[in-house]
Enzyme design. Structure first.
Site, PDB file in Angstrom:
ATOM      1  N   CYS A  65       0.819  -1.212   0.000  1.00 48.25           N
ATOM      2  CA  CYS A  65       0.000   0.000   0.000  1.00 48.25           C
ATOM      3  C   CYS A  65       0.855   1.265   0.000  1.00 48.25           C
ATOM      4  O   CYS A  65       1.784   1.383   0.793  1.00 48.25           O
ATOM      5  CB  CYS A  65      -0.868  -0.044   1.249  1.00 48.25           C
ATOM      6  SG  CYS A  65      -1.781   1.452   1.511  1.00 48.25           S
ATOM      7  N   ARG A 110     -13.332  -0.452  -8.620  1.00 47.24           N
ATOM      8  CA  ARG A 110     -13.012   0.333  -7.447  1.00 47.24           C
ATOM      9  C   ARG A 110     -12.070   1.500  -7.750  1.00 47.24           C
ATOM     10  O   ARG A 110     -12.129   2.541  -7.152  1.00 47.24           O
ATOM     11  CB  ARG A 110     -12.379  -0.633  -6.443  1.00 47.24           C
ATOM     12  CG  ARG A 110     -11.789  -0.021  -5.260  1.00 47.24           C
ATOM     13  CD  ARG A 110     -11.351  -1.169  -4.368  1.00 47.24           C
ATOM     14  NE  ARG A 110     -10.232  -0.753  -3.576  1.00 47.24           N
ATOM     15  CZ  ARG A 110      -9.513  -1.554  -2.834  1.00 47.24           C
ATOM     16  NH1 ARG A 110      -9.791  -2.822  -2.791  1.00 47.24           N
ATOM     17  NH2 ARG A 110      -8.531  -1.108  -2.131  1.00 47.24           N
TER      18      ARG A 110
HETATM   19  P1  IMP Z   1      -0.888  -6.983   3.712  1.00 43.13           P
HETATM   20  O1  IMP Z   1      -1.465  -8.103   4.503  1.00 43.13           O
HETATM   21  O2  IMP Z   1       0.072  -6.139   4.495  1.00 43.13           O
HETATM   22  O3  IMP Z   1      -0.260  -7.444   2.428  1.00 43.13           O
HETATM   23  O4  IMP Z   1      -2.096  -6.000   3.344  1.00 43.13           O
HETATM   24  C1  IMP Z   1      -3.260  -6.444   2.692  1.00 43.13           C
HETATM   25  C2  IMP Z   1      -4.315  -5.365   2.747  1.00 43.13           C
HETATM   26  O5  IMP Z   1      -3.881  -4.189   2.061  1.00 43.13           O
HETATM   27  C3  IMP Z   1      -5.631  -5.707   2.070  1.00 43.13           C
HETATM   28  O6  IMP Z   1      -6.476  -6.496   2.861  1.00 43.13           O
HETATM   29  C4  IMP Z   1      -6.239  -4.335   1.781  1.00 43.13           C
HETATM   30  O7  IMP Z   1      -6.898  -3.799   2.895  1.00 43.13           O
HETATM   31  C5  IMP Z   1      -5.014  -3.497   1.523  1.00 43.13           C
HETATM   32  N1  IMP Z   1      -4.757  -3.282   0.077  1.00 43.13           N
HETATM   33  C6  IMP Z   1      -4.851  -4.169  -0.925  1.00 43.13           C
HETATM   34  N2  IMP Z   1      -4.459  -3.620  -2.086  1.00 43.13           N
HETATM   35  C7  IMP Z   1      -4.112  -2.351  -1.811  1.00 43.13           C
HETATM   36  C8  IMP Z   1      -3.621  -1.270  -2.607  1.00 43.13           C
HETATM   37  O8  IMP Z   1      -3.357  -1.384  -3.799  1.00 43.13           O
HETATM   38  N3  IMP Z   1      -3.426  -0.097  -1.941  1.00 43.13           N
HETATM   39  C9  IMP Z   1      -3.668   0.051  -0.629  1.00 43.13           C
HETATM   40  N4  IMP Z   1      -4.084  -0.937   0.171  1.00 43.13           N
HETATM   41  C10 IMP Z   1      -4.311  -2.124  -0.431  1.00 43.13           C
END
Ligand code: IMP
Length: 493
Positions: free
Chosen positions: A313, A414
């Site tokens: 993100c 989205r």
């Molecule tokens: P991770 O577990 O740290 O990889 O984060 C996953 C979470 O990041 C997802 O469940 C979403 O809430 C968020 N997310 C997914 N895609 C994006 C993006 O492109 N930008 C910002 N947040 C994202």
């Protein structure tokens, strides 16, 4: 002048540690229960209780039908991504709902295939046994690795080496695993084909799988013993998407958005509430108490917390919006408890984004969440929908954000209006199957809870004592002042 300025810096989960509490004799790690509510349900339906406090993120590179099936079998849930056509998402939900533990949809071959081709197919797919069918899918025979030697039979047809139908025991219209098991044992075969009344092939049941499938106490199932299926939706096409998902059998939906504190989410939650009152909707994401209360009052059945903390993100960098996950969790969980006290409705909270390890999960639970949503953690697994690739002698899997250019190629509704990306794409180290990872993660969570003196997540919320740590104490908590060849500590000595 801003409406509110907070001078206390917002904190991440990494800045906290859990203090030990009194561990009673009945609070060993083995005795700890990780059951936790997925959503509020007035009737307290069992199908809405997770057996492990982990769900997989609604992302193209994380949650397809395979993750949906395998994680539900292990007591969690994967939210099938909505950045795809409605029909294909509904199809994934159907596959999860139609999945029958132990009943495998087979890869079939035709009788005139050459043995040398079969050998290649076997190497490519990793399957060692193939059923042979005609153009009506009627079972003609079976062939396994012991039935041919490619150096002798390579040029022959499969039909010349297969075990013929007459010699094969098959189950007719079977759907009960115990009955299939009984037939298998009598047959002396390693695999039992299941056919319909016209002898058309439906499934294979493998002897090697049966024990694992027969006793799987963690499986998350509905009243008809079908796996629980969860899906993401968006605030643009929910009026078309939700009916298709309901038709496919979905049990719970989550709105996939980085900002849940919005009139668009209110519309979606209220519309679902009046058209599909028995379908729980998870709202989010929010990072403030007011965001939580807004969604709870709209009728959300659970709320996801986190903005800008995900591994892929870049929302905080691009827009300057977001909050440290721990601070967001603390504020939202206290709003949840106040809302519960006032209304008697316990609307669970999930922490989402930036949770990578067992200690992150434990800290989020200790600070108050009911479960966590993870992307990166599950993207590394065999069951995620991406292919492995080798980069610099390391086995990796691609992982990309739903707000990245790659996800937008899929016409993600989205983000289609956005003029900039909010996510990146990269790779994560391949970690093997869920089975190679979940037991260790779960064991660590249980062990921490035992140390804290909590037999359940609900008890952890009551007894946990959590402390902010300094950068130096974090360093102290790692291996230090010891020579370990090849590790980062080598340079420090
Ligand atoms: P991770 O577990 O740290 O990889 O984060 C996953 C979470 O990041 C997802 O469940 C979403 O809430 C968020 N997310 C997914 N895609 C994006 C993006 O492109 N930008 C910002 N947040 C994202």
């Amino acid at each position: 002048m801003a409406n509110r300025i907070i001078y206390e810096p917002s904190k991440t989960l990494l800045e906290f540690r859990l203090l030990p509490g009194m561990t009673a004799k009945d609070c060993s790690a083995d005795a700890v229960s990780l059951k936790t509510p997925l959503v509020y349900s007035a009737g307290g339906e069992k199908k809405y209780t997770l057996n492990i406090p982990m769900v997989a993120a609604a992302m193209q590179s994380v949650s397809g039908e395979r993750m949906g099936i395998e994680l539900a079998r292990k007591g969690g849930a994967a939210f099938i991504y909505c950045s795809q056509a409605i029909a294909s998402q509904a199809d994934m939900i159907k596959k999860i709902k139609n999945y029958k533990a132990g009943f495998v949809t087979p890869e079939t071959i035709m009788p005139d295939m050459k043995i040398e081709e079969l050998q290649k197919q076997s190497e490519r797919t990793g399957y060692s046994i193939f059923p042979i069918v005609d153009e009506n899918n009627s079972l003609l025979g079976m062939i396994g690795r012991n039935d041919y030697d490619v150096s002798i039979h390579g040029g022959m047809k499969v039909s010349e080496r297969m075990i013929r139908r007459e010699k094969i025991e098959a189950g007719v219209d079977l759907s009960d695993l115990k009955a299939a098991n009984a037939l298998l044992i009598e047959s002396h075969q390693p695999v039992l084909p299941v056919v319909d009344r016209e002898d058309r092939l439906l499934y294979l049941v493998f002897r090697k799988d049966i024990r694992e499938h027969l006793d799987n106490p963690f499986e998350l199932v509905d009243e008809k013993k079908r796996l629980i299926a969860a899906a993401a939706i968006n605030t643009h096409d929910f009026r078309d998407r939700v009916p298709a998902l309901v038709e496919a059998g979905v049990d719970v939906v989550a709105i996939d958005s980085s900002d849940g504190h919005s009139a668009f989410q209110e519309d979606a939650i209220r519309w679902i509430g009046s058209n599909y009152p028995s379908l729980p909707v998870i709202g989010g994401n929010v990072v403030t108490a007011s965001g939580y209360l807004f969604l709870a009052e709209c009728g959300a059945a659970a709320v996801k917390v986190g903005m800008g903390s995900g591994s892929i993100c870049i929302t905080q960098e691009q827009k300057g919006t977001g909050r440290g996950l721990a601070t967001a969790v603390i504020e939202v969980c206290s709003a949840r408890d106040a809302f519960f006290e006032k209304t008697g409705k316990y609307i669970p909270v999930a922490a989402d984004g930036g949770i990578n390890t067992a200690k992150d999960i434990v800290m989020a639970l200790a600070l108050g969440v009911d479960y966590v949503m993870m992307g990166r953690y599950f993207a590394r697994m065999e069951e995620s929908p991406t292919e492995k690739i080798e980069i610099n002698n390391r086995i990796m899997k691609p992982y990309w954000g739903e707000g990245s250019a790659r996800a937008r190629e899929w016409k993600s509704i989205r983000y289609y209006q956005a003029k900039f990306v909010e996510g990146v794409e990269g790779f994560v180290e391949y970690a093997g199957k869920l089975d190679n990872n979940l037991p260790e993660t779960v064991a660590k969570i249980k062990s921490s809870m035992s140390t804290a003196g909590a037999r359940s997540i609900e008890e952890l919320h009551r007894v946990a004592e959590v402390e902010v740590v300094s950068a130096l104490s974090i360093r102290e908590g790692m291996a230090h002042d010891i020579y370990m060849p090849g590790s980062a500590s080598e340079q420090q000595i």
